[in-house]
Scaffold this motif. Structure first.
Motif, PDB file in Angstrom:
ATOM      1  N   GLN A  94     -11.050 -10.443   8.520  1.00 50.96           N
ATOM      2  CA  GLN A  94      -9.905  -9.481   7.927  1.00 50.96           C
ATOM      3  C   GLN A  94      -9.096 -10.462   6.881  1.00 50.96           C
ATOM      4  OE1 GLN A  94      -6.972  -8.384  10.741  1.00 50.96           O
ATOM      5  NE2 GLN A  94      -6.115  -6.743   9.121  1.00 50.96           N
ATOM      6  N   GLU A 124      -3.344  -1.557   0.571  1.00 54.53           N
ATOM      7  CA  GLU A 124      -4.434  -2.054   1.633  1.00 54.53           C
ATOM      8  C   GLU A 124      -5.668  -1.224   1.541  1.00 54.53           C
ATOM      9  OE1 GLU A 124      -2.164  -2.048   5.175  1.00 54.53           O
ATOM     10  OE2 GLU A 124      -1.169  -3.760   4.718  1.00 54.53           O
ATOM     11  N   SER A 130      -9.342  -2.502   0.509  1.00 49.50           N
ATOM     12  CA  SER A 130     -10.437  -2.557   1.436  1.00 49.50           C
ATOM     13  C   SER A 130     -11.526  -1.502   0.945  1.00 49.50           C
ATOM     14  CB  SER A 130      -9.835  -1.793   2.849  1.00 49.50           C
ATOM     15  OG  SER A 130      -8.799  -2.626   3.398  1.00 49.50           O
ATOM     16  N   ALA A 152     -11.744  -5.211   5.719  1.00 46.41           N
ATOM     17  CA  ALA A 152     -10.599  -5.098   6.278  1.00 46.41           C
ATOM     18  C   ALA A 152      -9.542  -5.840   5.372  1.00 46.41           C
ATOM     19  CB  ALA A 152     -10.262  -5.223   7.717  1.00 46.41           C
TER      20      ALA A 152
END
Length: 168
Positions: free
Chosen positions: A131, A152, A156, A162
Motif C-alpha cells: 500500500q 485515493e 488506485s 492501494a
C-alpha cells in the motif's frame, strides 16, 4: 492524436471487429469513446499540437475526470490546461490531464497540484500486499482539487494498487 481505436470507428459510432473486441474486453469503454471524439474535434479545430500526443485512458469519478495521456514534443502543461478547460465546459465536470507515468509520486504530484506532496511511503502489509501512503501538509489540505477519498480511488485505479492520502 494517437488513439486505441480506429478513427473511422470513433467518428461513425459503428465499430469494426477489432474495436468492438476492445470495447467487449473492457479495455475501452463508452466514456472513452466520447472523450476521444471530443479530443479529435479539438485537434481539428483549435489544438493542432495534439497530433503527436497519445490518448491512454479516461477515468471518471463523481465530478472529476482524469485523462491519462502521453504528450508529444509540442504539447506542454499550459496547453493541456487549455484543453482541460475546453473539456470541462463540454462535459460539465472538472477535468485533470495527467502525463502517464509508472511513478506513483509523479502521478500524485500532477493530480494533487497545487497542493504539494511531502513524500510517498511504501507500506508492506502482513498478507504480502503493498500500500502506498501519499503525505500532504495539513496547511495545504484545502488546496486539493477534490476530496481525498476520490483522489485515493483515482490513483488506485491508475496504478492498480492501494493508495492512501494522509494529511499531516
Amino acid at each position: 492524436m494517437k488513439i486505441p481505436l480506429d478513427y473511422v470507428c470513433v467518428r461513425s459510432g459503428l465499430f469494426c471487429d477489432r474495436c468492438q473486441s476492445l470495447l467487449d474486453e473492457g479495455k475501452v469503454n463508452d466514456f472513452d469513446v466520447e472523450v476521444i471524439k471530443m479530443l479529435l474535434d479539438l485537434e481539428e479545430s483549435q489544438f493542432k499540437e495534439l497530433k503527436d500526443s497519445a490518448y491512454d485512458k479516461a477515468i471518471k469519478l463523481n465530478h472529476l475526470v482524469i485523462l491519462l495521456v502521453n504528450s508529444g514534443p509540442s504539447m506542454n502543461q499550459q496547453k493541456w490546461i487549455k484543453v482541460a478547460k475546453v473539456l470541462q465546459d463540454k462535459l460539465k465536470v472538472k477535468v485533470r490531464v495527467l502525463e502517464k507515468t509508472n511513478s506513483i509520486k509523479n502521478s500524485a504530484m500532477q493530480l494533487l497540484s497545487p497542493a504539494r506532496v511531502l513524500g510517498v511511503n511504501t507500506v508492506w502489509l502482513p498478507d504480502g500486499s503493498v500500500q502506498y501512503v501519499i503525505r500532504v501538509s495539513r496547511s495545504e489540505r484545502r488546496m486539493l482539487p477534490a476530496e481525498a477519498g476520490i483522489l485515493e480511488s483515482a490513483l488506485s485505479k491508475i496504478h492498480s494498487t492501494a493508495v492512501r492520502i494522509r494529511v499531516e
